[in-house]
Design an enzyme around this catalytic site. Sequence first.
Site, short mmCIF file in Angstrom:
data_model
loop_
_atom_site.label_atom_id
_atom_site.label_comp_id
_atom_site.label_asym_id
_atom_site.label_seq_id
_atom_site.Cartn_x
_atom_site.Cartn_y
_atom_site.Cartn_z
N LYS A 1 -4.60 0.16 11.33
CA LYS A 1 -3.21 -0.42 11.21
C LYS A 1 -2.20 0.68 12.28
O LYS A 1 -1.25 0.28 12.98
CB LYS A 1 -2.56 -0.04 9.92
CG LYS A 1 -3.52 -1.05 9.07
CD LYS A 1 -2.61 -1.33 7.48
CE LYS A 1 -2.59 -0.11 6.67
NZ LYS A 1 -3.83 0.56 6.27
N ARG B 1 -12.84 9.94 10.39
CA ARG B 1 -11.79 10.07 11.48
C ARG B 1 -11.14 11.68 11.97
O ARG B 1 -10.81 12.19 10.78
CB ARG B 1 -10.52 9.20 11.49
CG ARG B 1 -9.78 9.22 10.38
CD ARG B 1 -8.43 8.15 10.54
NE ARG B 1 -7.98 7.81 8.84
CZ ARG B 1 -7.34 6.90 8.62
NH1 ARG B 1 -7.02 5.82 9.22
NH2 ARG B 1 -7.06 6.94 7.18
N ARG C 1 -8.73 5.56 -3.07
CA ARG C 1 -7.64 4.77 -2.12
C ARG C 1 -8.21 3.37 -1.91
O ARG C 1 -7.50 2.32 -1.94
CB ARG C 1 -7.39 5.29 -0.72
CG ARG C 1 -6.17 6.10 -0.84
CD ARG C 1 -6.33 7.52 0.07
NE ARG C 1 -6.55 6.96 1.38
CZ ARG C 1 -6.97 7.80 2.48
NH1 ARG C 1 -7.39 9.09 2.15
NH2 ARG C 1 -7.09 7.40 3.61
P1 AMP Z 1 -1.39 5.77 4.38
O1 AMP Z 1 -1.04 6.85 5.59
O2 AMP Z 1 -0.64 4.47 4.53
O3 AMP Z 1 -2.97 5.60 3.99
O4 AMP Z 1 -0.99 6.54 2.99
C1 AMP Z 1 -1.13 7.85 2.61
C2 AMP Z 1 -0.66 7.66 0.83
O5 AMP Z 1 0.75 7.90 0.84
C3 AMP Z 1 -1.35 6.78 0.01
O6 AMP Z 1 -2.50 7.01 -0.54
C4 AMP Z 1 -0.42 6.87 -1.09
O7 AMP Z 1 -0.68 7.97 -1.84
C5 AMP Z 1 1.12 7.01 -0.35
N1 AMP Z 1 1.76 5.77 0.03
C6 AMP Z 1 1.86 5.33 1.38
N2 AMP Z 1 2.43 4.19 1.34
C7 AMP Z 1 2.52 3.96 -0.02
C8 AMP Z 1 3.16 2.70 -0.40
N3 AMP Z 1 3.68 1.61 -0.13
N4 AMP Z 1 3.17 2.75 -2.03
C9 AMP Z 1 2.78 3.70 -2.59
N5 AMP Z 1 2.13 4.68 -2.04
C10 AMP Z 1 2.19 4.83 -0.70
#
Ligand code: AMP
Length: 232
Positions: free
Chosen positions: A15, A129, A189
Amino acid sequence: MSLFVLLMGVQGAGKGEQARFITQKYGIPQLSTGDLFRAMKTRQDEFARKIQQLMAEGHLIDDATTCEVVRERLAMPDARNGVIFDGFPRTPAQAEWLDNYLSNHDAGLKAVILLKLDLYTAFKRAFGRVSAKDGKTYNLYSNNEGVEFVFEPHPEGQYPPRLKAVVKVTGDELIRRPDDAHAHAIIKRIDTYVAETEPLIEYYEREGLLRRIEASKSIAAVSSEIESILDS
Ligand code: AMP
């Protein structure tokens, strides 16, 4: 005309990489809630510390907090003509909030692009990564040419060991996201994605917005499919 696009996909589906492509090509910023939360790392208050802890454990941040962070980002002038949502919405409540927000601002989503990836590959992409300061990315299991990967014992003797990656020619150490360092947190996750976020696929399919792309293809091939969706 505004261009609000949503990129969906499990961790490691690419993404972030594709969001950078869309930003370059269409001039709209990426709105990554993960990045916005990570940026709070430098803050010392209790609220920011709680967020870092939830992230490190692989849990989602609550909907109210997440939507507020998105509202603040969308209010910035560079977001007026559109954004690429990356990692938001992740729950049905967030999706409804976004629909309401955009329709109250005379806008709507142009497309929801689902980057489809099997969960085994997703795990390897997230766990392996690493990235350079200039944004270039590598992976322990693929795209690892010229990089030396070593598992080193944790400095305080804890589990798991640290994955250290160094570019052989320059000696530059590559950076690993703290929430990618724990296999358990990645699995958490992915589980959360399946339980909370996958239901959104049906939600956007019903709205007629969903477009699927096979994310195991090359970065360039995925970008080119995104381009044909957004140009149509
Ligand atoms: P990401 O970089 O998108 O994988 O996000 C890393 C972490 O941030 C996730 O594992 C969640 O803990 C938090 N997070 C990111 N986006 C969201 C969202 N839309 N809702 C809730 N938690 C989020």
